[in-house]
Design a protein around this motif. Structure first.
Motif, mmCIF file in Angstrom:
data_model
loop_
_atom_site.group_PDB
_atom_site.id
_atom_site.type_symbol
_atom_site.label_atom_id
_atom_site.label_comp_id
_atom_site.label_asym_id
_atom_site.label_seq_id
_atom_site.Cartn_x
_atom_site.Cartn_y
_atom_site.Cartn_z
ATOM 1 N N PRO A 55 66.186 75.834 15.614
ATOM 2 C CA PRO A 55 66.532 74.597 14.750
ATOM 3 C C PRO A 55 65.385 73.596 15.291
ATOM 4 N N PRO A 56 65.767 73.059 16.751
ATOM 5 C CA PRO A 56 64.875 71.958 17.162
ATOM 6 C C PRO A 56 63.397 72.594 17.067
ATOM 7 N N ASP B 91 70.089 56.744 14.823
ATOM 8 C CA ASP B 91 68.950 57.598 14.220
ATOM 9 C C ASP B 91 68.324 58.995 14.851
ATOM 10 N N ALA B 92 68.415 58.687 16.411
ATOM 11 C CA ALA B 92 67.898 59.750 17.252
ATOM 12 C C ALA B 92 68.975 60.860 16.973
ATOM 13 N N ALA B 93 69.928 60.368 17.294
ATOM 14 C CA ALA B 93 71.188 61.482 17.106
ATOM 15 C C ALA B 93 71.248 62.208 15.794
ATOM 16 N N PHE B 94 71.050 61.532 14.877
ATOM 17 C CA PHE B 94 71.122 62.469 13.697
ATOM 18 C C PHE B 94 69.779 63.275 13.505
ATOM 19 N N THR B 95 68.684 62.907 13.898
ATOM 20 C CA THR B 95 67.488 63.772 14.094
ATOM 21 C C THR B 95 67.706 64.910 14.834
ATOM 22 N N LEU B 96 68.499 64.987 15.901
ATOM 23 C CA LEU B 96 68.776 65.859 17.041
ATOM 24 C C LEU B 96 69.991 66.912 16.123
ATOM 25 N N ILE B 97 71.002 66.343 15.501
ATOM 26 C CA ILE B 97 71.775 67.166 14.584
ATOM 27 C C ILE B 97 71.370 67.643 13.516
ATOM 28 N N LEU C 236 62.295 66.937 24.308
ATOM 29 C CA LEU C 236 62.997 68.071 24.023
ATOM 30 C C LEU C 236 62.444 69.211 23.751
ATOM 31 N N VAL C 237 61.156 69.338 22.914
ATOM 32 C CA VAL C 237 60.294 70.327 22.706
ATOM 33 C C VAL C 237 59.737 70.972 23.963
ATOM 34 N N PHE C 238 59.298 69.720 24.931
ATOM 35 C CA PHE C 238 58.832 70.371 26.340
ATOM 36 C C PHE C 238 59.743 71.260 27.035
ATOM 37 N N LEU C 239 61.219 70.443 26.920
ATOM 38 C CA LEU C 239 62.236 71.229 27.911
ATOM 39 C C LEU C 239 62.389 72.462 27.420
ATOM 40 N N LEU C 240 62.565 72.786 26.004
ATOM 41 C CA LEU C 240 62.853 74.139 25.478
ATOM 42 C C LEU C 240 61.921 75.101 25.654
#
Length: 532
Positions: free
Chosen positions: A63-64, A216-222, A272-276
């Motif tokens: 998903p992310p 807003d950041a939390a919503f984009t993550l969820i 997040l994308v880098f860590l994933l």
């Protein structure tokens, strides 16, 4: 279990971060370093094995990663280039999956056609992050970059649908073409519908409810997880739900976020994308020794030879596909020839050579179940994972490191800078005209009585005059353009001066910490604007 090795994984993520910094110094794309790091991790003696439930792999990683790819895609560019993107994203995925399936059936003893399609679905999609990071800083046409980014978004969805049907065929031992085709359209259509419905709800929340940058950041993550889990709950495509919903929210993003929320969200997703990406490559590195030991019927040499042949097949299939995909529609339809310039064989070859595989393929391979429905071991699972890793390693290292010499050899040039410069000047002129009209309409009285208001109006009037002169005589290089790099460097130096003063204030307790942080935030925004 993975939680028992959390310290190990965090330590390896730290090492990956260091390696990525080194890759930046060496000007080598970080996905290449990640796949090599995964290989090196597998060679460290005494590394404890780490296992992750395959059912959780898609849920955690997909998903992310898909949402981030959608978020970085321009809907207008995506729609404008929908034909080449669709030919690569759907047609090439199916063509590659079929070629890999038949090659595996002919070459690997005991490898069924369904397992071949499963492997083909896993390794068919090139990775956007790999392609764009490798091509970053190289002079390539924007059209080629847009096609590669749009392709990776579509082919992720297409390949994962192929993966889903092939997996069902392996698990049940049955495959009915008509039933699969009907199910495909239902699964795809309902997945897109669910994604768009949830995206509209999220849009309404962002648009009409009071939020903060953190919310807003939390919503984009969820949001991508809600889309994916909801669609999968109804047994339709969670992948297409995330892609369609992400594209809709990307298109409406100017209405959603304030300036500080936008900065925070972009930073969150980059991290997040880098860590994933790093985590997935670490995970395969930790599992690789067990995967090699689990290939009971195949030696390492045989597995490597199979993987190299399949890697060559995927590269050749892509190059074979891109030329007819580019030229046949132009031959058949006069309207395409009239609207679109000839892409040129060099640019087509560049797109064909930019098919590096990446993290989505690796996540798909890790998601292959451990057992069948009858509790028997999933056939050839370890071989599929091993081949996938070698294909990623082969394509990233061979194609990724050779892209720059290939571009130089083919004498590929980026888009003319004059056109971009004229567009930038035209946009600046229109913005300044809009500002001047607003000032004259709303603040006519203040301009006549207050010198500060008049100076603001004069500034934009002068900007319009200078920009219009540059548009009328774009070839003349006056002081308005030649001094800009030095002037920008001076402004950056002044930011550093103010930062040093703020640190001095902090050490001496001259001002409150809150006031100092406010000024630091202003300097950060100013520096971001100058550096971009």
């Amino acid at each position: 279990m993975i939680q028992d090795n959390l310290l190990l994984i965090l330590s390896l993520l730290f090492a990956i971060s260091i390696l990525t910094m080194i890759s930046g110094k060496l000007k080598i794309a970080y996905p290449i370093f990640l796949v090599i790091s995964g290989l090196l991790i597998s060679l460290i003696p005494g590394i404890p094995p780490v296992s992750l439930n395959p059912d959780l792999v898609f849920l955690i990683f997909l998903p992310p990663l898909l949402y981030a790819a959608a978020w970085n895609t321009s809907w207008n560019d995506f729609w404008r280039l929908k034909r080449p993107i669709s030919l690569l994203g759907f047609g090439l995925v199916i063509f590659t999956s079929a070629a890999v399936a038949f090659a595996c059936q002919l070459m690997i003893p005991g490898f069924s056609l369904a397992a071949g399609f499963l492997l083909g679905g896993i390794i068919s999609p090139p990775d956007a992050i790999a392609a764009t990071s490798v091509l970053q800083g190289l002079k390539v046409p924007k059209r080629a970059l847009t096609i590669l980014e749009g392709e990776s978004l579509v082919n992720d969805a297409a390949s994962l649908i192929v993966f889903r049907f092939a997996l069902a065929a392996v698990m049940t031992g049955q495959f009915h073409m008509w039933e699969a085709t009907r199910t495909f359209f239902v699964v795809a259509g309902m997945g897109i519908l669910i994604g768009l419905v949830i995206a509209h709800v999220v849009y309404a929340i962002h648009r009409f409810f009071p939020t903060t940058p953190a919310i807003d950041a939390a919503f984009t993550l969820i949001t991508p997880y809600i889309m994916y889990i909801t669609a999968e709950h109804f047994h339709v495509s969670g992948v297409l739900a995330v892609v369609s919903g992400g594209l809709f929210l990307t298109y409406r993003s100017p209405d959603l976020f304030s300036y500080d929320a936008r900065i925070q969200v972009l930073g969150l997703w980059d991290t997040l994308v880098f860590l994933l990406n790093g985590f997935v490559f670490i995970l395969i590195g930790l599992q690789l020794p067990g995967i090699i030991r689990g290939m009971e019927n195949y030696s390492v040499g045989e597995a490597i030879s199979y993987a190299i042949i399949i890697s060559v097949v995927t590269i050749l299939i892509r190059i074979i596909w891109v030329f007819p995909g580019a030229y046949v529609p132009r031959m058949l339809f006069k309207s395409i020839r009239a609207k679109e310039p000839d892409p040129g064989w060099r640019n087509i070859l560049l797109i064909g050579w930019s098919g590096m595989r990446g993290v989505v393929s690796l996540a798909s391979a890790l998601a292959v179940p451990l057992t069948l429905a009858n509790e028997r071991a999933f056939p050839h699972r370890n071989l599929i994972l091993f081949i996938t890793f070698v294909v990623i390693l082969f394509t990233l290292v061979l194609q990724g490191l050779s892209l720059k010499p290939v571009i130089r050899l083919l004498k590929i040039k980026g888009d003319p800078t004059e056109k971009e410069t004229m567009q930038a000047l035209d946009m600046r002129l229109r913005l300044a005209n809009a500002v001047l009209a607003h000032i004259d309409e709303r603040y006519e009285k203040e301009i006549g009585t207050n010198e500060t208001y008049k100076r603001v109006r004069d500034r934009y009037a002068r900007m319009i005059e200078i920009t219009q002169q540059k548009l009328d005589a774009p070839s003349t290089k006056d002081e308005g353009t030649s001094f800009l790099p030095h002037y920008r460097q001076m402004l950056l130096e002044l930011i550093d001066v103010r930062r040093r003063e703020l640190n001095h204030f902090r050490h001496n307790n001259t001002f409150s910490e809150e006031l100092i942080k406010e000024r630091e935030w202003e300097l950060d925004l100013e520096e971001a604007r100058l550096r971009r």
